[in-house]
Write an enzyme that holds these catalytic residues in place. Structure first.
Site, PDB file in Angstrom:
ATOM      1  CE  LYS A   1      22.120  -7.345  -5.185  1.00 55.72           C
ATOM      2  NZ  LYS A   1      22.186  -8.795  -5.173  1.00 55.72           N
TER       3      LYS A   1
ATOM      4  NE  ARG B   1      28.318  -7.397  -7.396  1.00 54.66           N
ATOM      5  CZ  ARG B   1      27.230  -8.130  -8.307  1.00 54.66           C
ATOM      6  NH1 ARG B   1      27.393  -6.787  -8.312  1.00 54.66           N
ATOM      7  NH2 ARG B   1      27.183  -8.564  -7.643  1.00 54.66           N
TER       8      ARG B   1
ATOM      9  NE  ARG C   1      20.440 -17.314 -10.403  1.00 48.11           N
ATOM     10  CZ  ARG C   1      20.642 -15.962  -9.892  1.00 48.11           C
ATOM     11  NH1 ARG C   1      19.829 -15.114  -9.514  1.00 48.11           N
ATOM     12  NH2 ARG C   1      22.110 -15.694 -10.183  1.00 48.11           N
TER      13      ARG C   1
ATOM     14  NE  ARG D   1      24.120 -15.482 -13.766  1.00 52.91           N
ATOM     15  CZ  ARG D   1      23.323 -14.232 -13.009  1.00 52.91           C
ATOM     16  NH1 ARG D   1      22.666 -13.634 -12.614  1.00 52.91           N
ATOM     17  NH2 ARG D   1      24.401 -14.089 -12.365  1.00 52.91           N
TER      18      ARG D   1
ATOM     19  NE  ARG E   1      27.536 -14.708  -9.354  1.00 53.75           N
ATOM     20  CZ  ARG E   1      26.717 -15.257  -8.958  1.00 53.75           C
ATOM     21  NH1 ARG E   1      26.277 -15.728  -9.368  1.00 53.75           N
ATOM     22  NH2 ARG E   1      25.206 -14.302  -9.142  1.00 53.75           N
TER      23      ARG E   1
HETATM   24  P1  AMP Z   1      24.858  -9.938 -10.629  1.00 55.41           P
HETATM   25  O1  AMP Z   1      24.110 -10.499 -11.902  1.00 55.41           O
HETATM   26  O2  AMP Z   1      24.992  -8.844  -9.913  1.00 55.41           O
HETATM   27  O3  AMP Z   1      25.066 -10.447 -10.068  1.00 55.41           O
HETATM   28  O4  AMP Z   1      26.614  -9.613 -11.525  1.00 55.41           O
HETATM   29  C1  AMP Z   1      26.329 -10.359 -12.210  1.00 55.41           C
HETATM   30  C2  AMP Z   1      27.985 -10.170 -12.241  1.00 55.41           C
HETATM   31  O5  AMP Z   1      28.702  -9.433 -13.413  1.00 55.41           O
HETATM   32  C3  AMP Z   1      29.223 -10.195 -10.706  1.00 55.41           C
HETATM   33  O6  AMP Z   1      29.601 -11.515 -10.061  1.00 55.41           O
HETATM   34  C4  AMP Z   1      30.381  -9.562 -11.840  1.00 55.41           C
HETATM   35  O7  AMP Z   1      31.384 -10.340 -12.201  1.00 55.41           O
HETATM   36  C5  AMP Z   1      29.919  -8.230 -12.281  1.00 55.41           C
HETATM   37  N1  AMP Z   1      29.394  -7.372 -12.459  1.00 55.41           N
HETATM   38  C6  AMP Z   1      28.556  -6.752 -11.549  1.00 55.41           C
HETATM   39  N2  AMP Z   1      28.035  -5.574 -10.949  1.00 55.41           N
HETATM   40  C7  AMP Z   1      28.995  -5.394 -10.677  1.00 55.41           C
HETATM   41  C8  AMP Z   1      29.808  -4.210  -9.802  1.00 55.41           C
HETATM   42  N3  AMP Z   1      28.627  -3.140  -9.500  1.00 55.41           N
HETATM   43  N4  AMP Z   1      31.351  -3.808  -9.882  1.00 55.41           N
HETATM   44  C9  AMP Z   1      32.166  -4.955 -10.605  1.00 55.41           C
HETATM   45  N5  AMP Z   1      31.481  -6.024 -11.060  1.00 55.41           N
HETATM   46  C10 AMP Z   1      30.204  -6.281 -11.372  1.00 55.41           C
END
Ligand code: AMP
Length: 230
Positions: A13, A88, A127, A160, A171
């Site tokens: 994404k 989310r 990654r 990461r 996740r």
């Molecule tokens: P991402 O880079 O989108 O995979 O987000 C990394 C981490 O940020 C996730 O595993 C969550 O811990 C947190 N996170 C990002 N967006 C959200 C959201 N909309 N709601 C809750 N936690 C979030």
């Protein structure tokens, strides 16, 4: 255009969102990036969210809703935006709808990038990021015999912390439990467009453009604002 990218972690994404945002001149709002930046600082938000990020757990809705509300109030979002990583949960989706309704706006389209689970695990666990030049790479694409070095600038690549195998599994489990139901939420509202996420980033991007163009043609230039307006 007010667009939401939906999909599991590792679906690509972020890559697609950045490219589309540049092309359409829209702000790319990645909640993951906002939170990672905060977590790397000593800010209040950083202190609140660090442990959730490290465990691969969702940050509580109340915190996220406040973060996104503040970001959407910035003037660069007046003409539209591209949300990546938010909403989310169903609560977040409802809050977003309410927030936009208060501005007489609405989400135009939700792009759901779909990738099978085995491929997600392969992508996430392989990654790597370059801390110096920001390159985003996969270990399978690195030249052989040079270890985990950035092919562009030679820096040692990093993983990461939430891409470690135990956190990746969590996740994906969190995604299935809390975010996957949003597919239905947006399908019920006629906003969901499915995008096959396998193939090269360019192939996936062409599918996105095709879907957005089809939406525009289907609804015509005077379409109701809730339909795809790109
Ligand atoms: P991402 O880079 O989108 O995979 O987000 C990394 C981490 O940020 C996730 O595993 C969550 O811990 C947190 N996170 C990002 N967006 C959200 C959201 N909309 N709601 C809750 N936690 C979030």
């Amino acid at each position: 255009m007010r667009l939401v990218f939906l999909g599991p972690p590792g679906a690509g994404k972020g890559t697609q969102a950045v490219r589309l945002a540049v092309e359409r001149k829209l702000p790319h709002i990645s909640t993951g990036d906002i939170l990672r930046r905060a977590a790397a600082s000593a800010s209040d938000l950083g202190n609140q969210v660090r442990r959730y990020l490290e465990a691969g757990e969702l940050v509580p809705d109340a915190v996220m809703n406040a973060v996104v509300e503040a970001r959407l109030r910035e003037s660069d979002c007046d003409g539209g935006f591209l949300l990546d990583g938010f909403p989310r949960t169903e609560v977040q989706a409802e809050v977003l709808d309410g927030l936009l309704a208060g501005r007489r706006e609405a989400v135009d389209v939700v792009l759901y990038v779909d990738v099978p689970r085995e491929e997600l695990i392969r992508r996430l666990s392989g990654r790597r990021l370059c801390p110096d030049c920001g390159a985003n790479l996969h270990v399978d694409s690195l030249p052989p015999g040079r270890g985990e070095q950035c092919p562009s600038c030679g820096a040692r690549l990093r993983q990461r912390s939430d891409d470690r195998p135990e956190t990746v599994a969590n996740r994906l489990e969190v995604y299935e439990r809390t975010t996957a139901p949003l597919v239905r939420y947006y399908e019920d509202r006629g906003l969901l467009r499915r995008i096959g996420g396998l193939g090269t980033p360019d192939e996936v991007y062409q599918r996105i453009l095709a879907v957005l163009t089809a939406g525009r043609q289907a609804h015509g230039p005077r379409s109701h604002r809730r339909e795809v307006a790109c």
